[in-house]
Design a protein around this motif. Structure first.
Motif, PDB file in Angstrom:
ATOM      1  N   MET A   1       0.843  -1.192   0.000  1.00 54.74           N
ATOM      2  CA  MET A   1       0.000   0.000   0.000  1.00 54.74           C
ATOM      3  C   MET A   1       0.884   1.249   0.000  1.00 54.74           C
ATOM      4  N   LYS A   2       0.554   2.197  -0.859  1.00 53.72           N
ATOM      5  CA  LYS A   2       1.301   3.452  -0.868  1.00 53.72           C
ATOM      6  C   LYS A   2       0.668   4.411   0.128  1.00 53.72           C
ATOM      7  N   ILE A   3       1.491   4.885   1.067  1.00 54.44           N
ATOM      8  CA  ILE A   3       1.027   5.757   2.132  1.00 54.44           C
ATOM      9  C   ILE A   3       1.898   7.006   2.161  1.00 54.44           C
ATOM     10  N   VAL A   4       1.273   8.164   2.101  1.00 58.58           N
ATOM     11  CA  VAL A   4       1.990   9.426   2.210  1.00 58.58           C
ATOM     12  C   VAL A   4       1.904   9.899   3.657  1.00 58.58           C
ATOM     13  N   VAL A   5       3.051  10.191   4.264  1.00 53.58           N
ATOM     14  CA  VAL A   5       3.105  10.678   5.640  1.00 53.58           C
ATOM     15  C   VAL A   5       3.531  12.140   5.610  1.00 53.58           C
ATOM     16  N   ILE A   6       2.598  13.019   5.923  1.00 59.15           N
ATOM     17  CA  ILE A   6       2.875  14.451   5.969  1.00 59.15           C
ATOM     18  C   ILE A   6       3.323  14.799   7.382  1.00 59.15           C
ATOM     19  N   GLY A   7       4.512  15.359   7.489  1.00 57.41           N
ATOM     20  CA  GLY A   7       5.085  15.634   8.798  1.00 57.41           C
ATOM     21  C   GLY A   7       5.958  14.488   9.270  1.00 57.41           C
ATOM     22  N   ASP A   8       6.630  13.837   8.332  1.00 60.58           N
ATOM     23  CA  ASP A   8       7.400  12.631   8.643  1.00 60.58           C
ATOM     24  C   ASP A   8       8.618  12.908   9.515  1.00 60.58           C
ATOM     25  N   SER A   9       9.051  14.167   9.591  1.00 62.58           N
ATOM     26  CA  SER A   9      10.265  14.472  10.351  1.00 62.58           C
ATOM     27  C   SER A   9       9.996  14.792  11.815  1.00 62.58           C
ATOM     28  N   GLY A  10       8.719  14.857  12.225  1.00 63.26           N
ATOM     29  CA  GLY A  10       8.380  15.135  13.608  1.00 63.26           C
ATOM     30  C   GLY A  10       8.479  13.904  14.486  1.00 63.26           C
ATOM     31  N   ILE A  11       8.202  14.084  15.779  1.00 65.14           N
ATOM     32  CA  ILE A  11       8.359  12.989  16.733  1.00 65.14           C
ATOM     33  C   ILE A  11       7.443  11.808  16.405  1.00 65.14           C
ATOM     34  N   ILE A  12       6.206  12.075  15.993  1.00 73.03           N
ATOM     35  CA  ILE A  12       5.296  10.996  15.621  1.00 73.03           C
ATOM     36  C   ILE A  12       5.585  10.523  14.204  1.00 73.03           C
ATOM     37  N   GLY A  13       5.794  11.459  13.292  1.00 70.68           N
ATOM     38  CA  GLY A  13       5.993  11.090  11.898  1.00 70.68           C
ATOM     39  C   GLY A  13       7.168  10.168  11.681  1.00 70.68           C
ATOM     40  N   THR A  14       8.280  10.417  12.369  1.00 69.37           N
ATOM     41  CA  THR A  14       9.463   9.563  12.224  1.00 69.37           C
ATOM     42  C   THR A  14       9.168   8.135  12.670  1.00 69.37           C
ATOM     43  N   LYS A  15       8.555   8.003  13.848  1.00 68.08           N
ATOM     44  CA  LYS A  15       8.233   6.673  14.368  1.00 68.08           C
ATOM     45  C   LYS A  15       7.181   5.986  13.505  1.00 68.08           C
ATOM     46  N   LEU A  16       6.195   6.748  13.062  1.00 65.24           N
ATOM     47  CA  LEU A  16       5.126   6.193  12.244  1.00 65.24           C
ATOM     48  C   LEU A  16       5.657   5.654  10.921  1.00 65.24           C
ATOM     49  N   ALA A  17       6.473   6.457  10.235  1.00 65.53           N
ATOM     50  CA  ALA A  17       7.020   6.021   8.950  1.00 65.53           C
ATOM     51  C   ALA A  17       7.848   4.743   9.110  1.00 65.53           C
ATOM     52  N   ASN A  18       8.638   4.663  10.172  1.00 67.74           N
ATOM     53  CA  ASN A  18       9.434   3.449  10.408  1.00 67.74           C
ATOM     54  C   ASN A  18       8.550   2.231  10.632  1.00 67.74           C
ATOM     55  N   ARG A  19       7.471   2.397  11.393  1.00 61.62           N
ATOM     56  CA  ARG A  19       6.566   1.272  11.651  1.00 61.62           C
ATOM     57  C   ARG A  19       5.911   0.783  10.363  1.00 61.62           C
ATOM     58  N   LEU A  20       5.470   1.713   9.539  1.00 58.96           N
ATOM     59  CA  LEU A  20       4.785   1.330   8.309  1.00 58.96           C
ATOM     60  C   LEU A  20       5.744   0.699   7.303  1.00 58.96           C
ATOM     61  N   ARG A  21       6.985   1.171   7.269  1.00 60.30           N
ATOM     62  CA  ARG A  21       7.974   0.537   6.393  1.00 60.30           C
ATOM     63  C   ARG A  21       8.248  -0.894   6.836  1.00 60.30           C
TER      64      ARG A  21
END
Length: 256
Positions: A1-21
């Motif tokens: 699934m292609k997921i766009v994470v807006i705000g990926d460099s913030g405290i939540i965005g960084t952790k979220l992007a890693n989990r989804l990857r």
């Protein structure tokens, strides 16, 4: 699934992007740090092309700036306009518990407008309102200190680990849209001054937490409903004392 994470460099965005990857999703990072400056124009359109899910965990640079509402609203409008083409099945946004109860706070006003834009967009959505993160305690201490005393409202507080929030957002994002607001909070509900007292002890900070019913929390006087969730929120697993022990032992916090 292609997921766009807006705000990926913030405290939540960084952790979220890693989990989804780790779950083998295709993640497109959408922020100034990843080269998508101001989420504008053709660059944004390319980032959103073919995406099934858009997750907005972006934040404003400051809670007190007069420009914050315009920044948040403009970002939301741009993203929602680009999501209109077929393909986007779920818009997920991270918001804040109790924002409707703090009209004097520009950030809360902006997030409330953002929620309204999402609801009116005709795009399936889920809005996740979170209580304050554990990581915010240091900022609360700094903003409330006079000399060696930290003046704090004794209103109830139910902060949550950013790891628990990232887990919740990841789980919601890959599920079916709920088309409503859900809330997440930590497992403990205590007065703000008690959480800060625990923090000061763990950090070996000599300052003293003083309960003060008139102490303001980023400009607002509080009561027990101001920062706590409603009925049946999602509840994080990480306890504050365990988080404190981890960050202080690892020196991951400014005062530990």
């Amino acid at each position: 699934m292609k997921i766009v994470v807006i705000g990926d460099s913030g405290i939540i965005g960084t952790k979220l992007a890693n989990r989804l990857r780790q779950q083998r999703h295709e993640i497109v990072a959408a922020s100034a740090n990843s080269g998508i400056e101001n989420l504008s124009g053709k660059v944004l359109a390319r980032a959103l092309q073919g995406a099934q899910v858009i997750i907005d965990v972006s934040n404003a640079p400051s809670f007190g700036e007069r420009a914050v509402p315009e920044q948040v609203d403009a970002s939301s409008c741009k993203v929602l306009a680009k999501e209109a083409p077929p393909g986007v099945a779920h818009h997920v946004a991270l918001s804040v518990v109790g924002i409707e109860r703090h009209p004097e706070n520009s950030y809360c006003r902006a997030k409330l407008v953002q929620e309204q834009l999402i609801k009116a967009s005709n795009i399936p959505f889920t809005i996740i309102r979170s209580t304050q993160f554990f990581e915010s305690v240091w900022t609360i201490v700094q903003s409330s200190t006079v000399g060696e005393r930290v003046h704090l409202s004794p209103a109830l507080f139910q902060p949550v680990s950013s790891d628990d929030v990232a887990d919740a957002v990841a789980e919601v994002a890959v599920g079916m849209p709920l088309n409503r607001i859900v809330e997440i909070a930590g497992p403990e509900r205590l007065p703000i001054d008690e959480f800060v007292r625990q923090y000061l002890h763990a950090a070996k900070d000599p300052r003293t937490a003083i309960p003060d019913v008139h102490a303001r929390f980023f400009g607002a006087e509080l009561d027990d409903l101001s920062l706590t969730p409603g009925d049946n929120p999602m509840i994080g697993q990480i306890r504050f004392e365990d988080w404190l022990r981890t960050v202080c032992e690892a020196s991951h916090h400014p005062e530990c």
